[in-house]
Motif scaffolding. Sequence first.
Motif, PDB file in Angstrom:
ATOM      1  N   ASP A 206     -35.302  15.181  25.187  1.00  0.00           N
ATOM      2  CA  ASP A 206     -36.169  14.003  25.272  1.00  0.00           C
ATOM      3  C   ASP A 206     -37.294  14.053  24.246  1.00  0.00           C
ATOM      4  O   ASP A 206     -38.001  13.071  24.046  1.00  0.00           O
ATOM      5  CB  ASP A 206     -36.751  13.933  26.685  1.00  0.00           C
ATOM      6  N   GLY A 207     -37.489  15.207  23.617  1.00  0.00           N
ATOM      7  CA  GLY A 207     -38.574  15.347  22.660  1.00  0.00           C
ATOM      8  C   GLY A 207     -39.932  15.444  23.309  1.00  0.00           C
ATOM      9  O   GLY A 207     -40.956  15.192  22.660  1.00  0.00           O
ATOM     10  N   ALA A 208     -39.968  15.802  24.595  1.00  0.00           N
ATOM     11  CA  ALA A 208     -41.225  15.870  25.336  1.00  0.00           C
ATOM     12  C   ALA A 208     -41.798  17.276  25.298  1.00  0.00           C
ATOM     13  O   ALA A 208     -41.128  18.231  24.915  1.00  0.00           O
ATOM     14  CB  ALA A 208     -40.995  15.432  26.785  1.00  0.00           C
ATOM     15  N   SER A 209     -43.033  17.413  25.723  1.00  0.00           N
ATOM     16  CA  SER A 209     -43.688  18.722  25.718  1.00  0.00           C
ATOM     17  C   SER A 209     -43.712  19.341  27.110  1.00  0.00           C
ATOM     18  O   SER A 209     -44.493  20.252  27.376  1.00  0.00           O
ATOM     19  CB  SER A 209     -45.122  18.594  25.190  1.00  0.00           C
ATOM     20  N   ARG A 210     -42.868  18.844  27.992  1.00  0.00           N
ATOM     21  CA  ARG A 210     -42.772  19.442  29.323  1.00  0.00           C
ATOM     22  C   ARG A 210     -42.195  20.847  29.228  1.00  0.00           C
ATOM     23  O   ARG A 210     -41.372  21.135  28.364  1.00  0.00           O
ATOM     24  CB  ARG A 210     -41.878  18.596  30.227  1.00  0.00           C
ATOM     25  N   VAL A 211     -42.598  21.701  30.154  1.00  0.00           N
ATOM     26  CA  VAL A 211     -42.031  23.042  30.218  1.00  0.00           C
ATOM     27  C   VAL A 211     -41.452  23.271  31.611  1.00  0.00           C
ATOM     28  O   VAL A 211     -41.861  22.651  32.589  1.00  0.00           O
ATOM     29  CB  VAL A 211     -43.071  24.130  29.899  1.00  0.00           C
ATOM     30  N   SER A 212     -40.485  24.162  31.670  1.00  0.00           N
ATOM     31  CA  SER A 212     -39.954  24.651  32.942  1.00  0.00           C
ATOM     32  C   SER A 212     -40.473  26.059  33.152  1.00  0.00           C
ATOM     33  O   SER A 212     -40.414  26.886  32.240  1.00  0.00           O
ATOM     34  CB  SER A 212     -38.427  24.666  32.928  1.00  0.00           C
ATOM     35  N   VAL A 213     -40.959  26.311  34.344  1.00  0.00           N
ATOM     36  CA  VAL A 213     -41.417  27.653  34.713  1.00  0.00           C
ATOM     37  C   VAL A 213     -40.577  28.126  35.882  1.00  0.00           C
ATOM     38  O   VAL A 213     -40.482  27.432  36.903  1.00  0.00           O
ATOM     39  CB  VAL A 213     -42.905  27.654  35.108  1.00  0.00           C
ATOM     40  N   VAL A 214     -39.951  29.284  35.739  1.00  0.00           N
ATOM     41  CA  VAL A 214     -39.132  29.811  36.822  1.00  0.00           C
ATOM     42  C   VAL A 214     -39.640  31.190  37.212  1.00  0.00           C
ATOM     43  O   VAL A 214     -39.850  32.056  36.365  1.00  0.00           O
ATOM     44  CB  VAL A 214     -37.633  29.855  36.448  1.00  0.00           C
TER      45      VAL A 214
END
Length: 370
Positions: A206-214
């Motif tokens: 998506d070109g977004a700056s979201r991150v996933s944290v696991v």
Amino acid sequence: MDEGFSLPVTGADRVTATGPDLYEPWHRVRGGGKGSQMVSTATSWRGPAAPASGPSTGPDPTGSAPVPGFRDERLTGRPGESDELRLYRRMRFIRRFEETLLALFEEGVLNGTTHACIGQEANAVAVMEHLIAEDHVFSNHRCHGHYLARTGDAPGLLAEIMGKESGVCRGVGGSQHICAPGFKSNGVQGGIVPAAAGIALAAQLDGASRVSVVFIGDGTLGEGLLYETLNVAALWRLPLLVVCEDNRWAQSTPVAVNLAGSMAGRFTAFGIPVREIDSTDVMELRAAAGAEVEAVRGGAGPRVLLVHTYRLCHHSKSDDERPAEEIAARWPLEPLVVHGRRLTDAQRRTVDDEVDSAVAEVVATVRALP
């Protein structure tokens, strides 16, 4: 069709996106403070939610929606409060919630089992300090602290664990399997890691700056699925932060007899940078977590925050074969003691009393819910 629901919170406290009919809030508290009153709402999570305040990160194709709208500043922080007080308050909130769960099991109110995070509260609070509304958090069987640090939603979680329809997942997910907007947990060791990578891939596409944290534990380092996911995450440079909480015991097995080589080496073998820290100090952990979140959000690819910590409670409700003297030696090093030294005795007592009262009110309210 109902309209979208937006929460009476702003900035990093709001988790919003879009998605059809994924989640229905059954509770929220209006007003915070002593006079808070829990109310039911028939508003469902249908239709687009109001956009979050703060920087835009692009549309979210992953179907998240706002988290339940519970805020009690006695638990999550009062306006104008110092960082030191707020961090202590948030950790004390998690501690008291977990202690309350164990007491409710003893009372016979809860069924099944639960995995408390007593002694590890600083990890969750430190990481959540740096996440924005659109980020996604994934957890494991020991998920309560992560969920509470992210959402503050004590009644939703307690109702869920009590098997009530007013719970986060209407009582069908229980203690380990939380499926809430922007937050997912899974009791299967390592089972949630590919999902976290998938949502990270969605953000990247998506070109977004979201991150996933696991969040994973040291026991998950024995699961092959983890390494398959690390391989893909490294190859595709996914915006994924793995937080490995090494509490030194995989249930009743010490790490020393369970793990060959180094923990960090398990990740660096894939070319994934590791920041390793042995600390229960929430301020130190917050600084380390901030650097890693910033790097991932900036396009550096996957990274690992490896935290050596200690679990002070049983693995679940009552199973504990660790030496008593080992556990006793760790109590003076636990997060509330370490960080509590930055506060006065009066400040600690005030926060402790406020948190205890707020959690007691949550318990009384949830007991009466359907």
